[in-house]
Enzyme design. Structure first.
Site, PDB file in Angstrom:
ATOM      1  N   LYS A 137       0.843  -1.270   0.111  1.00 60.36           N
ATOM      2  CA  LYS A 137      -0.118   0.027   0.141  1.00 60.36           C
ATOM      3  C   LYS A 137       0.730   1.326  -0.067  1.00 60.36           C
ATOM      4  CE  LYS A 137      -1.845   2.642   3.281  1.00 60.36           C
ATOM      5  NZ  LYS A 137      -1.544   3.987   2.451  1.00 60.36           N
ATOM      6  N   GLY A 169       7.269   4.413   8.219  1.00 65.28           N
ATOM      7  CA  GLY A 169       6.918   5.820   8.546  1.00 65.28           C
ATOM      8  C   GLY A 169       7.092   6.202   9.904  1.00 65.28           C
ATOM      9  N   SER A 170       5.965   6.733  10.421  1.00 66.38           N
ATOM     10  CA  SER A 170       6.344   7.478  11.651  1.00 66.38           C
ATOM     11  C   SER A 170       6.116   6.561  12.818  1.00 66.38           C
ATOM     12  CB  SER A 170       4.995   8.435  12.023  1.00 66.38           C
ATOM     13  OG  SER A 170       3.812   7.854  11.875  1.00 66.38           O
ATOM     14  N   THR A 171       6.798   6.656  13.989  1.00 62.03           N
ATOM     15  CA  THR A 171       6.625   6.001  15.166  1.00 62.03           C
ATOM     16  C   THR A 171       5.459   5.770  15.591  1.00 62.03           C
ATOM     17  OG1 THR A 171       9.134   6.450  15.612  1.00 62.03           O
ATOM     18  CG2 THR A 171       7.730   5.636  17.528  1.00 62.03           C
ATOM     19  N   VAL A 172       4.500   6.894  15.552  1.00 61.36           N
ATOM     20  CA  VAL A 172       2.853   6.875  16.030  1.00 61.36           C
ATOM     21  C   VAL A 172       2.335   5.463  15.595  1.00 61.36           C
ATOM     22  CG1 VAL A 172       1.129   8.159  16.478  1.00 61.36           C
ATOM     23  CG2 VAL A 172       3.113   9.399  16.707  1.00 61.36           C
ATOM     24  N   VAL A 173       2.520   5.826  14.203  1.00 62.70           N
ATOM     25  CA  VAL A 173       1.563   4.752  13.411  1.00 62.70           C
ATOM     26  C   VAL A 173       2.396   3.427  13.242  1.00 62.70           C
ATOM     27  CG1 VAL A 173       1.058   4.198  10.958  1.00 62.70           C
ATOM     28  CG2 VAL A 173       0.847   6.464  11.856  1.00 62.70           C
ATOM     29  N   GLY A 174       3.749   3.180  13.718  1.00 63.26           N
ATOM     30  CA  GLY A 174       4.557   1.949  13.746  1.00 63.26           C
ATOM     31  C   GLY A 174       3.974   1.335  15.181  1.00 63.26           C
ATOM     32  N   GLU A 210      10.275   0.431  10.109  1.00 63.44           N
ATOM     33  CA  GLU A 210      11.502   1.417  10.114  1.00 63.44           C
ATOM     34  C   GLU A 210      10.621   2.646  10.275  1.00 63.44           C
ATOM     35  OE1 GLU A 210      13.370   4.160   8.674  1.00 63.44           O
ATOM     36  OE2 GLU A 210      13.402   3.315   6.622  1.00 63.44           O
ATOM     37  N   CYS A 235      13.716  10.070   7.351  1.00 61.62           N
ATOM     38  CA  CYS A 235      13.803   9.454   8.529  1.00 61.62           C
ATOM     39  C   CYS A 235      15.288   9.590   9.230  1.00 61.62           C
ATOM     40  CB  CYS A 235      13.325   8.263   8.578  1.00 61.62           C
ATOM     41  SG  CYS A 235      13.881   7.140   7.296  1.00 61.62           S
TER      42      CYS A 235
HETATM   43  P1  ADP Z   1       3.090  10.536   7.797  1.00 67.76           P
HETATM   44  O1  ADP Z   1       2.854  10.975   9.210  1.00 67.76           O
HETATM   45  O2  ADP Z   1       4.693  11.034   7.679  1.00 67.76           O
HETATM   46  O3  ADP Z   1       2.245  11.027   6.615  1.00 67.76           O
HETATM   47  P2  ADP Z   1       2.538   7.914   8.509  1.00 67.76           P
HETATM   48  O4  ADP Z   1       3.259   7.108   9.286  1.00 67.76           O
HETATM   49  O5  ADP Z   1       1.242   8.545   8.733  1.00 67.76           O
HETATM   50  O6  ADP Z   1       3.675   9.129   8.077  1.00 67.76           O
HETATM   51  O7  ADP Z   1       2.298   7.254   7.288  1.00 67.76           O
HETATM   52  C1  ADP Z   1       3.082   6.284   6.272  1.00 67.76           C
HETATM   53  C2  ADP Z   1       2.042   5.186   5.880  1.00 67.76           C
HETATM   54  O8  ADP Z   1       1.437   4.606   7.004  1.00 67.76           O
HETATM   55  C3  ADP Z   1       1.326   5.486   4.693  1.00 67.76           C
HETATM   56  O9  ADP Z   1       1.194   4.597   3.743  1.00 67.76           O
HETATM   57  C4  ADP Z   1       0.043   5.709   5.506  1.00 67.76           C
HETATM   58  O10 ADP Z   1      -1.204   5.436   4.676  1.00 67.76           O
HETATM   59  C5  ADP Z   1      -0.197   4.435   6.516  1.00 67.76           C
HETATM   60  N1  ADP Z   1      -0.641   4.541   7.697  1.00 67.76           N
HETATM   61  C6  ADP Z   1      -1.263   5.892   8.415  1.00 67.76           C
HETATM   62  N2  ADP Z   1      -1.904   5.453   9.671  1.00 67.76           N
HETATM   63  C7  ADP Z   1      -1.826   4.185   9.621  1.00 67.76           C
HETATM   64  C8  ADP Z   1      -2.646   3.098  10.216  1.00 67.76           C
HETATM   65  N3  ADP Z   1      -3.449   3.681  11.639  1.00 67.76           N
HETATM   66  N4  ADP Z   1      -2.556   1.723   9.957  1.00 67.76           N
HETATM   67  C9  ADP Z   1      -1.909   1.313   8.907  1.00 67.76           C
HETATM   68  N5  ADP Z   1      -1.027   2.231   8.137  1.00 67.76           N
HETATM   69  C10 ADP Z   1      -1.314   3.761   8.275  1.00 67.76           C
END
Ligand code: ADP
Length: 496
Positions: free
Chosen positions: A187, A240-245, A263, A297
């Site tokens: 995705k 992506g971001s640590t929050v989403v990780g 990562e 990053c």
């Molecule tokens: P940024 O905050 O820099 O946009 P994200 O970490 O939000 O980076 O996004 C990186 C990827 O993670 C994107 O493909 C985004 O669609 C996806 N993403 C964002 N939120 C979620 C989630 N809750 N679950 C799974 N994937 C997510």
């Protein structure tokens, strides 16, 4: 319609696929939803693409599962390698087109985008080479047993990638997964779906069987969440971001305990000693923070300079950063294009405001450039303290802090004073200093007298809250393999 005619300033007209790439075909989403793709250079709508929802993720998972259990399983490792190398060749043949689409959608300079495509091709070819070199071993335990340990693919892998290096991350993720014999649903980030869809056309041309690599566009909270919580996905890899990780790891834990590699973010220290070659150090420090508009990053966002050269360094660094050409990605001289989106632009500007309010000094920049597009002037903050938000949190934009240090021990402590641990750099002409500091920093990659020197042969990933697992190199294959032990009791007659 699953394609649209578009134009890039560099390459002219081309056909942009807009569908979801499932089973080697571009299809519409089940719910018929689409979303707009914005050009960050002028805020116009480039086109709209089909959006994957949970239902489409299900369809893609079924395709990937059928391929994994069916045709793909019978493909030899040698042939897997050939497919990947063919895909690499096709990337190289399409470097102008892919680079132009990337520059249009992401805003990075066309020249830099082409390097990303070339780097992606090299990565695919490298993993193509690995496909038939994945080996198990025989382990002797007792004379009447025969044990072997096999390395097997994990299965169906969900891969979620960000918008800062759309095409490069696509290759970093797909290369090792496919080389190891897995099938994939990848995705893209909702901000930058276009180059991956052009690359998806090349998957079919490279000859991959249907269902091996599926590419979907969609939002994190919908399609991303559906991937990380899916019961039929065996592994999720995320950048992506640590929050989403954290959310992805939770979703994996709450569903089927799928394997997880992450990562994530960083707040990397870039350390300059008094004895550094100052011209080189300035170039690399500048490149370390401003490359890709600070949207890396591993960006070297915390700059520490030893007190003996601090004033001179700051003066010359300001002069250097002010020379970075910020503007149209398709202009030959451009180094820094726009930030990727309004949201990112707003986030960065709010960090800049916060820095000013907390008493840090803006040495250069701190403002928007122009009135259309998400351009931000290269920004340097001095007079910072280590507890400030702008020194602790990842800004993901062209903003850095600079401060002075006295001793090696001091700067090692400062460098490690972060919850992150992705990268770091040390600039010095003393080999002992270089090695001592490199070995003492808690970071997955440390550069000496350089910055951002990533290479597909070298592992990359995070200590601490910067991630789990490693991308690239031989290490990345491990993320996509699991180990099976087969233990055979030999016939008694043999030993009678
Ligand atoms: P940024 O905050 O820099 O946009 P994200 O970490 O939000 O980076 O996004 C990186 C990827 O993670 C994107 O493909 C985004 O669609 C996806 N993403 C964002 N939120 C979620 C989630 N809750 N679950 C799974 N994937 C997510």
């Amino acid at each position: 319609m699953t394609s649209v005619q578009l134009k890039t300033p560099a390459t002219g007209e081309y056909t942009q696929p807009t569908g979801l790439f499932i089973n080697n075909e571009f299809v519409k989403g089940v719910d018929g939803k689409t979303f707009d793709v914005i050009n960050p250079s002028d805020e116009s709508v480039i086109c709209s693409v089909h959006e994957a929802t949970e239902k489409d993720v299900d369809i893609a998972v079924k395709a990937a599962r059928a391929a994994f259990d069916g045709e793909w399983r019978r493909v030899t490792p040698e042939q897997r390698g050939k497919y990947l190398r063919k895909l690499a060749d096709l990337f190289e043949a399409n470097v102008e087109k892919l680079g132009a689409v990337e520059a249009l959608d992401n805003g990075k300079a066309f020249s830099i985008a082409k390097n990303d495509v070339a780097g992606g091709a090299a990565c695919l070819r490298y993993y193509g080479g690995w496909a038939d070199k994945i080996e198990g071993k025989v382990v002797d335990t007792t004379p009447d047993t025969f044990n072997y340990v096999r390395k097997e693919p994990i299965g169906v892998c969900g891969q979620i990638i960000p918008w800062n290096f759309p095409i490069l991350m696509w290759c970093w993720k797909i290369g090792p997964a496919v080389a190891a014999g897995n099938t994939v649903i990848i995705k893209t980030a909702e901000q930058t779906p276009l180059s991956a869809l052009v690359a998806a056309e090349l998957i079919k041309e490279a000859g991959f069987p249907p269902g091996v690599i599926n590419v979907i566009s969609g939002f994190g909270k919908v399609a991303g969440a559906a991937i990380s919580s899916h019961m039929e996905i065996d592994k999720v890899a995320f950048t992506g971001s640590t929050v989403v990780g954290r959310q992805i790891m939770k979703a994996a834990a709450d569903s089927n305990l799928k394997k997880v590699t992450l990562e994530l973010g960083g707040k990397s220290p870039n350390i300059v000693f008094d004895d550094a070659d100052i011209d080189n150090a300035i170039s690399w420090v500048n490149f370390g923070i401003y490359f890709n508009h600070g949207q890396c990053c591993c960006a070297g966002s915390r700059i520490y300079v030893q007190e003996g050269i601090y004033e001179k360094f700051l003066q010359r660094f300001k002069e250097r950063a002010a020379k970075n050409v910020v503007g149209d990605p398709f202009h030959a001289d451009t180094f820094q294009g726009p930030q990727v989106s309004q949201l990112q632009y707003d986030r960065i500007m709010s960090y800049i405001e916060h820095g000013k309010e907390s008493g840090a000094t803006v040495e250069i920049g701190g403002t928007r450039k122009g009135d259309k597009g998400y351009f931000i002037e290269p920004t340097i903050f001095s007079n910072v303290t280590d507890d400030m938000k702008i020194v602790q949190e990842e800004i993901f934009g062209p903003v850095c802090s600079i401060s002075k240090f006295k001793t090696k021990a001091d700067v090692i402590a400062l460098g490690n004073n972060t919850t992150y641990g992705l990268a770091a750099a040390v600039h010095t002409t003393n080999l002992n200093t270089a090695i001592e500091v490199a070995n003492s920093l808690k970071a997955g990659t440390v550069w000496v007298n350089a910055y951002n020197m990533l290479h597909h042969q070298l592992p990359f990933g995070g200590y601490k809250e910067s991630g789990i697992g490693r991308e690239l190199g031989e290490d990345a294959l491990e993320n996509y393999l699991q180990t099976k032990t087969v233990s055979i009791r030999l016939a008694d007659a043999l030993f009678g």
